[in-house]
Design a protein around this motif. Sequence first.
Motif, PDB file in Angstrom:
ATOM      1  N   SER A 503      -5.483  11.113   8.997  1.00 30.37           N
ATOM      2  CA  SER A 503      -4.078  11.269  10.043  1.00 30.37           C
ATOM      3  C   SER A 503      -3.509  10.069   9.776  1.00 30.37           C
ATOM      4  O   SER A 503      -2.368   9.918  10.231  1.00 30.37           O
ATOM      5  CB  SER A 503      -4.728  11.684  11.250  1.00 30.37           C
ATOM      6  OG  SER A 503      -5.717  10.225  12.257  1.00 30.37           O
ATOM      7  N   MET A 504      -4.125   8.422   9.329  1.00 30.55           N
ATOM      8  CA  MET A 504      -3.687   7.264   9.656  1.00 30.55           C
ATOM      9  C   MET A 504      -2.658   7.869   8.592  1.00 30.55           C
ATOM     10  O   MET A 504      -2.944   7.061   7.534  1.00 30.55           O
ATOM     11  CB  MET A 504      -4.294   5.937   9.220  1.00 30.55           C
ATOM     12  CG  MET A 504      -5.413   6.295  10.877  1.00 30.55           C
ATOM     13  SD  MET A 504      -4.794   5.690  12.606  1.00 30.55           S
ATOM     14  CE  MET A 504      -4.608   3.609  11.730  1.00 30.55           C
ATOM     15  N   THR A 505      -1.466   7.707   8.697  1.00 27.98           N
ATOM     16  CA  THR A 505      -0.136   7.596   7.521  1.00 27.98           C
ATOM     17  C   THR A 505       0.004   6.516   7.651  1.00 27.98           C
ATOM     18  O   THR A 505       0.005   5.310   8.077  1.00 27.98           O
ATOM     19  CB  THR A 505       0.825   8.929   7.116  1.00 27.98           C
ATOM     20  OG1 THR A 505       1.451   7.965   8.930  1.00 27.98           O
ATOM     21  CG2 THR A 505       0.432   9.947   8.011  1.00 27.98           C
ATOM     22  N   GLU A 507       3.360   5.521   7.722  1.00 30.84           N
ATOM     23  CA  GLU A 507       4.769   5.576   8.887  1.00 30.84           C
ATOM     24  C   GLU A 507       3.461   5.016  10.114  1.00 30.84           C
ATOM     25  O   GLU A 507       3.671   4.567  10.731  1.00 30.84           O
ATOM     26  CB  GLU A 507       4.728   6.876   9.190  1.00 30.84           C
ATOM     27  CG  GLU A 507       6.503   6.677  10.496  1.00 30.84           C
ATOM     28  CD  GLU A 507       6.434   8.293  10.451  1.00 30.84           C
ATOM     29  OE1 GLU A 507       7.233   8.356  11.543  1.00 30.84           O
ATOM     30  OE2 GLU A 507       6.195   9.020   9.876  1.00 30.84           O
ATOM     31  N   HIS A 508       2.114   6.362  10.218  1.00 27.66           N
ATOM     32  CA  HIS A 508       1.245   4.893  11.784  1.00 27.66           C
ATOM     33  C   HIS A 508       1.287   4.382  11.265  1.00 27.66           C
ATOM     34  O   HIS A 508       0.608   2.712  12.685  1.00 27.66           O
ATOM     35  CB  HIS A 508      -0.030   5.862  11.679  1.00 27.66           C
ATOM     36  CG  HIS A 508       0.175   7.512  11.732  1.00 27.66           C
ATOM     37  ND1 HIS A 508      -0.748   8.199  11.620  1.00 27.66           N
ATOM     38  CD2 HIS A 508       1.011   7.971  13.206  1.00 27.66           C
ATOM     39  CE1 HIS A 508      -0.367   9.869  12.424  1.00 27.66           C
ATOM     40  NE2 HIS A 508       0.929   8.968  12.948  1.00 27.66           N
ATOM     41  N   ARG A 509       0.364   3.327  10.438  1.00 26.82           N
ATOM     42  CA  ARG A 509      -0.163   2.191  10.016  1.00 26.82           C
ATOM     43  C   ARG A 509       0.853   0.880  10.100  1.00 26.82           C
ATOM     44  O   ARG A 509       0.778  -0.057  11.136  1.00 26.82           O
ATOM     45  CB  ARG A 509      -0.692   1.728   8.584  1.00 26.82           C
ATOM     46  CG  ARG A 509      -1.362   2.640   8.551  1.00 26.82           C
ATOM     47  CD  ARG A 509      -2.968   2.535   7.206  1.00 26.82           C
ATOM     48  NE  ARG A 509      -3.240   3.472   7.040  1.00 26.82           N
ATOM     49  CZ  ARG A 509      -4.449   3.572   6.302  1.00 26.82           C
ATOM     50  NH1 ARG A 509      -4.883   2.402   6.151  1.00 26.82           N
ATOM     51  NH2 ARG A 509      -5.318   4.966   6.291  1.00 26.82           N
ATOM     52  N   ARG A 511       4.008   1.871  12.092  1.00 25.51           N
ATOM     53  CA  ARG A 511       4.256   1.538  13.434  1.00 25.51           C
ATOM     54  C   ARG A 511       3.395   0.706  14.391  1.00 25.51           C
ATOM     55  O   ARG A 511       3.628  -0.386  14.720  1.00 25.51           O
ATOM     56  CB  ARG A 511       4.635   2.492  14.187  1.00 25.51           C
ATOM     57  CG  ARG A 511       4.975   2.836  15.308  1.00 25.51           C
ATOM     58  CD  ARG A 511       5.159   4.121  15.739  1.00 25.51           C
ATOM     59  NE  ARG A 511       3.817   5.158  16.043  1.00 25.51           N
ATOM     60  CZ  ARG A 511       2.349   4.994  16.271  1.00 25.51           C
ATOM     61  NH1 ARG A 511       2.635   3.817  17.122  1.00 25.51           N
ATOM     62  NH2 ARG A 511       1.484   5.758  16.353  1.00 25.51           N
ATOM     63  N   ASN A 546      -1.073   9.180  21.326  1.00 25.63           N
ATOM     64  CA  ASN A 546      -0.806   9.332  20.437  1.00 25.63           C
ATOM     65  C   ASN A 546      -0.437   7.609  19.143  1.00 25.63           C
ATOM     66  O   ASN A 546       0.558   7.468  18.611  1.00 25.63           O
ATOM     67  CB  ASN A 546       0.817   8.535  21.706  1.00 25.63           C
ATOM     68  CG  ASN A 546       1.497   9.922  21.868  1.00 25.63           C
ATOM     69  OD1 ASN A 546       0.945  11.230  22.260  1.00 25.63           O
ATOM     70  ND2 ASN A 546       1.889   9.461  23.617  1.00 25.63           N
ATOM     71  N   LEU A 547      -1.291   7.310  19.289  1.00 25.58           N
ATOM     72  CA  LEU A 547      -1.910   5.990  18.017  1.00 25.58           C
ATOM     73  C   LEU A 547      -1.164   4.379  18.964  1.00 25.58           C
ATOM     74  O   LEU A 547      -0.368   4.508  17.442  1.00 25.58           O
ATOM     75  CB  LEU A 547      -1.850   6.693  17.211  1.00 25.58           C
ATOM     76  CG  LEU A 547      -2.776   7.702  16.229  1.00 25.58           C
ATOM     77  CD1 LEU A 547      -2.356   7.939  14.808  1.00 25.58           C
ATOM     78  CD2 LEU A 547      -4.452   6.944  16.672  1.00 25.58           C
ATOM     79  N   THR A 548      -0.944   4.609  19.854  1.00 24.98           N
ATOM     80  CA  THR A 548      -0.168   3.790  20.339  1.00 24.98           C
ATOM     81  C   THR A 548      -0.782   1.908  20.398  1.00 24.98           C
ATOM     82  O   THR A 548      -1.477   2.377  21.318  1.00 24.98           O
ATOM     83  CB  THR A 548       0.795   3.241  22.045  1.00 24.98           C
ATOM     84  OG1 THR A 548       1.555   4.910  21.465  1.00 24.98           O
ATOM     85  CG2 THR A 548       1.780   2.617  21.922  1.00 24.98           C
TER      86      THR A 548
END
Length: 737
Positions: A503-505, A507-509, A511, A546-548
């Motif tokens: 799930s760690m795309t 875009e996530h990384r 951000r 929210n992976l913040t």
Amino acid sequence: MSKVLGLFLVAIFSIAYTQLVNGHSLRGCQTRCGNVSIEYPFGISTGCYYAVHDSFNLTCNETTNELFFGNMQVVNYSHSGELRILMSRSYACYNRTRVAETISYNTNLRSFTFSNKNRFTAVGCNTFAFMTTIFEDRNYSTGCLSTCDSIPKENGVCSGEGCCHTSVPKRSKRFIIRSSSFDRDASVNNFNPCSYAFLVEEGMFSFSPSQDLQNLRNFTKFPVVLDWSIGNQTCKQVGNTSICGQNSVCLDSTTRDGYNCKCKAGYDGNPYLQEGCQDINECTTSSAIHKHNCSGSSTCENMMGHFLCSCSSGFELNATTNGCMRKHKPVNTGWIPILLGTTVGFLAILLVVICVQQKMKHMKSIELRKQFFEQNGGGMLRLRLSGAGPSNVDVKIFTEEGMKEATNGYDESRILGQGGQGTVYKGILPDKSVVAIKKSRLGDSSQVEQFINEVLVLSQINHRNVVRLLGCCLETEVPLLVYEFINSGTLYDRLHGSMSDSSMTWEHRLRIAVEIAGTLAYLHSSASIPIIHRDVKTANILLDENLTAKVADFRDSRLIPMDKEQLTTMVQGTLGYLDPEYYNTGLLNEKSDVYSFGVVLMELLSGQKALCFEKPQQSKHLVNYFASAMKENRLHEVIDEQVMKENNQREIHEAARIAVECTRLMGEERPRMKEVAAQLEALRVGKTKDEGSDQYPEPEVNEHLVGVEILSAQGDTSTTGYDSIKNVTMLNIEAGR
């Protein structure tokens, strides 16, 4: 057939029982019709029944001596609001030419209604029957279906084989019953020529297949219960205008609108007449229900509505047996006041002793909490806070009892994590909010100073990407910190641990990198007093749902006075993330955090650990491995395979360049966190500066070697300490923080 006949025997018994009731009607009115007594509000002539509506008007057939309600014969009725009648059934009979003789049943109950004690029943093979009732302005239909191709074997069972039944709605006043058959043939007609449908009081019909399928046509009527009441208002609404007589009470009907009357306890008769309820003489009545229970030598004395049991002189009544027993001689009770006074005095002294002990225990507890407060750095905290400038966060002081309750007595099931500096528990506060409670280990004064330092640093920070400090507890044996609860683990868990997934795309990384960089830039440049974290690593980056990113663990952080750019301090940090320049010189400045962030950014790009002794020599340290791959244009070998699949080559290469620049050996060659945050944010929104790539020259591999003394520690997540005054290296191996 015997079962059906039994129904009529029960009905006859009910009629006989009615004769035993001493009925009462208005003066001059007929009181009996055959074997059924007639009691007000019912009557058979004008002026003899309750005349608000004609439902209480009955008819007596003088020829047959049978009492009728409309065209239905009355069996009996009760003052409580039930009227039992006999009602006809519907049937359909078939001959060999399949010509049917059909009789339906249609009736109107005036203002009375059906009781839910009735059952709609159908008897016959391959039979269906239905009943339509009318309630106010609505129609309601119900029915049932029974099948069979031979005579059923079991008696008394009415569940769909030759017989079926269903409940009927109460409060309906009019109904139509029809029965019919389907798929009939000669074999069925031989033992069941007709299908039947009827209403019957529950428990008053028992199905007998051998008799009822053949001969039920001979029995034309079945007992049915109707509900009746006075008017359509409640007792409260009618007040004193109800027709209930003396010594009676008004009761709201439980089955329909209106009310019914009932004689009070100790009275009997007709409660609907003014003087209908008369006192029961329990002393002389032969009724087992109302007879007195005086026993032995006690004498029954009748009173209005009740009775008393009395005894002769010299005896007293035993309340348990209602019999008489001889009175006991008076007992000398002069010693009772003495005993009572002694007991009260002893209890008073005992109460004083207990109060004194509790007071002393409370004072000792207060003194111990004060001692713990000072021992855990309470005085130091007050001094440091007063000298650090205004605090942006109000630090709440929690009690020891509150912390125990929140963690369920520090139960092991509440442990979120453990490390060299303490244990983190999941806590639930009285307002149901969930928090993280960090309990420090017992140690020396330096650990207390680290604890107070973390409170001090966090009190200066108000940022959405920093774990929020809610308060602390200093009155326990070891100090406690209370944080907001972050429920999705650490960045280390997501990249390398048990929570690692796809799930760690990219875009996530990216951000997350922007959020960490922005937080460090805030600490270095925007906080009221500049703060250096000193232990930036993936294990200290928490993630919410929210992976913040939330930067945590500020116990090693330092406040930098405004007139200084660096501090000389004991080296603190984690192997793999530790700035080599800071390690070798003991000089701490904001570029040490820049180096550690560069390692975190490399982990985000590669998905590999910062330091892994199980790998070959050339890839053991991520910084060297990453810089070499960047220099030799084989960056694809290092970047996480999942990230490479997302077709973001330009952004990945630019982020890798930033990571390499952050990890340069010399601090002065590294960018400031403010610049790093701006470059990553621009990269995220697709506005990377073209001139940024030339700001720093391409790195050499040897520029990123971190020194032999750092790598000499054989541990993946070691914490290093260095005292610049003694120039002695100290390695503390622990399970990462």
